[in-house]
Design a protein around this motif. Structure first.
Motif, PDB file in Angstrom:
ATOM      1  N   ARG A  79      24.821 -11.280 -40.658  1.00 48.65           N
ATOM      2  CA  ARG A  79      24.039 -12.517 -40.483  1.00 48.65           C
ATOM      3  C   ARG A  79      24.939 -13.747 -40.544  1.00 48.65           C
ATOM      4  O   ARG A  79      24.785 -14.699 -39.760  1.00 48.65           O
ATOM      5  CB  ARG A  79      22.958 -12.610 -41.563  1.00 48.65           C
ATOM      6  CG  ARG A  79      21.975 -13.769 -41.367  1.00 48.65           C
ATOM      7  CD  ARG A  79      21.209 -14.096 -42.620  1.00 48.65           C
ATOM      8  NE  ARG A  79      22.036 -14.769 -43.599  1.00 48.65           N
ATOM      9  CZ  ARG A  79      22.273 -14.337 -44.822  1.00 48.65           C
ATOM     10  NH1 ARG A  79      21.762 -13.198 -45.246  1.00 48.65           N
ATOM     11  NH2 ARG A  79      23.047 -15.018 -45.642  1.00 48.65           N
ATOM     12  N   LYS A 126      26.678 -14.118 -37.298  1.00 46.44           N
ATOM     13  CA  LYS A 126      25.758 -14.681 -36.302  1.00 46.44           C
ATOM     14  C   LYS A 126      25.621 -16.192 -36.477  1.00 46.44           C
ATOM     15  O   LYS A 126      25.638 -16.953 -35.500  1.00 46.44           O
ATOM     16  CB  LYS A 126      24.397 -14.004 -36.430  1.00 46.44           C
ATOM     17  CG  LYS A 126      23.335 -14.556 -35.485  1.00 46.44           C
ATOM     18  CD  LYS A 126      22.002 -13.855 -35.697  1.00 46.44           C
ATOM     19  CE  LYS A 126      20.927 -14.476 -34.819  1.00 46.44           C
ATOM     20  NZ  LYS A 126      19.614 -13.831 -35.029  1.00 46.44           N
ATOM     21  N   GLU A 127      25.511 -16.622 -37.731  1.00 50.25           N
ATOM     22  CA  GLU A 127      25.319 -18.050 -38.007  1.00 50.25           C
ATOM     23  C   GLU A 127      26.555 -18.878 -37.687  1.00 50.25           C
ATOM     24  O   GLU A 127      26.451 -20.103 -37.523  1.00 50.25           O
ATOM     25  CB  GLU A 127      24.921 -18.242 -39.476  1.00 50.25           C
ATOM     26  CG  GLU A 127      23.533 -17.696 -39.800  1.00 50.25           C
ATOM     27  CD  GLU A 127      23.224 -17.700 -41.290  1.00 50.25           C
ATOM     28  OE1 GLU A 127      24.160 -18.001 -42.087  1.00 50.25           O
ATOM     29  OE2 GLU A 127      22.076 -17.393 -41.652  1.00 50.25           O
ATOM     30  N   THR A 139      17.698  -8.441 -37.138  1.00 53.42           N
ATOM     31  CA  THR A 139      16.868  -8.934 -36.037  1.00 53.42           C
ATOM     32  C   THR A 139      16.046  -7.816 -35.402  1.00 53.42           C
ATOM     33  O   THR A 139      15.016  -8.078 -34.777  1.00 53.42           O
ATOM     34  CB  THR A 139      17.740  -9.582 -34.950  1.00 53.42           C
ATOM     35  OG1 THR A 139      18.647  -8.598 -34.427  1.00 53.42           O
ATOM     36  CG2 THR A 139      18.542 -10.745 -35.517  1.00 53.42           C
ATOM     37  N   LYS A 145      14.704  -7.071 -42.807  1.00 52.96           N
ATOM     38  CA  LYS A 145      14.497  -8.278 -42.012  1.00 52.96           C
ATOM     39  C   LYS A 145      14.739  -9.526 -42.845  1.00 52.96           C
ATOM     40  O   LYS A 145      15.281 -10.523 -42.358  1.00 52.96           O
ATOM     41  CB  LYS A 145      13.081  -8.300 -41.440  1.00 52.96           C
ATOM     42  CG  LYS A 145      12.867  -7.371 -40.252  1.00 52.96           C
ATOM     43  CD  LYS A 145      11.456  -7.516 -39.713  1.00 52.96           C
ATOM     44  CE  LYS A 145      11.235  -6.673 -38.471  1.00 52.96           C
ATOM     45  NZ  LYS A 145       9.840  -6.804 -37.953  1.00 52.96           N
ATOM     46  N   GLN A 153      23.926  -8.814 -44.503  1.00 48.68           N
ATOM     47  CA  GLN A 153      24.142 -10.222 -44.851  1.00 48.68           C
ATOM     48  C   GLN A 153      25.446 -10.765 -44.259  1.00 48.68           C
ATOM     49  O   GLN A 153      25.489 -11.901 -43.777  1.00 48.68           O
ATOM     50  CB  GLN A 153      24.114 -10.393 -46.366  1.00 48.68           C
ATOM     51  CG  GLN A 153      22.764 -10.053 -46.983  1.00 48.68           C
ATOM     52  CD  GLN A 153      22.645 -10.532 -48.407  1.00 48.68           C
ATOM     53  OE1 GLN A 153      22.685 -11.727 -48.687  1.00 48.68           O
ATOM     54  NE2 GLN A 153      22.510  -9.593 -49.335  1.00 48.68           N
ATOM     55  N   GLY A 190      18.325 -10.458 -42.840  1.00 40.73           N
ATOM     56  CA  GLY A 190      18.923 -10.956 -41.606  1.00 40.73           C
ATOM     57  C   GLY A 190      18.869 -10.019 -40.419  1.00 40.73           C
ATOM     58  O   GLY A 190      19.363 -10.357 -39.340  1.00 40.73           O
TER      59      GLY A 190
END
Length: 357
Positions: A183, A186-187, A217, A212, A180, A215
């Motif tokens: 993620r 990444k965001e 990939t 998945k 998380q 988050g």
């Protein structure tokens, strides 16, 4: 008070007590907390092996209501009646599998009233009761050691330094939050480069859809696939930029990294890795030892942990990270649940309800 207690070192028998003494405030920064919920961790089952004072109450994660505060605790910052959550050092004879615990106020985080106003406080306590340890470790892994920014930047770089992150033990407590936080990293990148960032979760086949959903990939089934070969395939033979090791295989972690890679382990780093590969690729090795940090009386260490806990409260309130619970159990079932948790077969956390408020 009721409590789950180890009575002597080397004796594995965790015993339920109904009339164990309630701890008292001794130091100026102490607070007395009535525990509502407590998370179970694998290390809780091993407290009897540590060189500590016995009898000792098991349990590290907790959430509860502050009932009393020491003379140097600011009542404006932590007033009696506050809902707080925390992670407790295993080297202390107190623990969270009990009605009450005494904690240093400088190491706990207040959950703001707006987070739980109008909601079932027992449910909120269950949410936060198992967050502290795993989230603090995952934050150290991803943000502090790997150096990944999870906060919004005014001018994010179009060329992020880290484009591939491998997380082993990905479906467990720490692994779930590492995914998380990765993620969130990444965001925070420009939209046009987000698709190039690979979050690679190493897990069992039955947990692939779960990781998945958090988050990940890409996934690697450790039971049926060669981890190094899959990492190289996913990264076009460049190797990963970051490797988070939740299982303790240093040799494999080093072999999966590319040039200037970052290896972070939550377990002791083994000396069986290829030293030449590490030197040639200039791989950076880091060990996260939350046990040592928690057992330190260093104020800076305590305040750093408190600061991380406060960040996590905000991320949960904003819906940016999601608490993952495998099961909520009652106090009486803690002993029977610990062997399952110890074997690290859980998906997320097991939470025990200690008291209903």
């Amino acid at each position: 008070m009721k409590a789950w207690v180890f009575f002597e070192k080397g004796t594995q028998n965790l015993t339920k007590q109904h009339y164990f003494p309630i701890p008292h405030i001794k130091n100026e920064y102490d607070v007395l907390i009535k525990i509502i919920a407590a998370g179970l961790n694998p290390i809780d089952a091993l407290k009897f092996t540590f060189d500590i004072s016995f009898p000792a109450i098991a349990g590290m994660d907790g959430c509860g209501i502050v009932e009393k505060i020491g003379p140097s605790v600011d009542p404006k910052e932590i007033p009696p009646g506050s809902l707080v959550y925390f992670v407790h050092g295993i080297m202390d004879s107190n623990g969270t599998f009990a009605d009450y615990i005494v904690k240093d106020a400088r190491s706990i985080a207040v959950i703001p009233e707006e987070v739980y106003k109008g909601k079932d406080i027992n449910r909120i306590a269950t949410t936060f009761g198992g967050l502290a340890k795993v989230c603090v470790v995952a934050y150290y892994d991803i943000v502090i050691k790997a150096g990944l920014n999870i906060y919004e930047l005014a001018n994010p770089s179009p060329y992020p330094m880290v484009k591939s992150i491998v997380i082993t033990g990905a479906s467990g407590g720490v692994g779930s939050y590492c995914i998380q936080f990765a993620r969130l990293y990444k965001e925070m990148q420009p939209v046009e480069v987000q698709d190039f960032i690979k979050i690679i979760a190493v897990t069992a086949e039955e947990h692939i859809e779960y990781v998945k959903s958090l988050g990940a990939t890409h996934t690697i089934d450790w039971k049926h696939q060669n981890i190094r070969e899959k990492v190289m395939e996913i990264t076009d033979d460049q190797g990963a930029d970051v490797y988070i090791d939740n299982i303790g295989d240093t040799h494999k972690g080093i072999s999966c990294l590319g040039y200037n890679g970052i290896y972070v382990s939550n377990l002791p780093i083994k000396e069986d890795y290829d030293l030449l590969t590490q030197i040639q690729n200039q791989i950076n090795l880091y060990r996260v030892d939350i046990i040592q940090a928690l057992n330190s009386d260093n104020i800076d260490s305590m305040q750093e942990i408190k600061g991380i806990l406060e960040v996590i409260v905000g991320l949960v309130a904003e819906g940016k990270i999601f608490p993952i619970h495998e099961e909520v159990i009652q106090f009486d079932h803690i002993k029977n649940a610990l062997p399952h948790v110890k074997q690290k077969h859980t998906v997320g956390k097991v939470i025990a309800v200690i008291n209903d408020i």
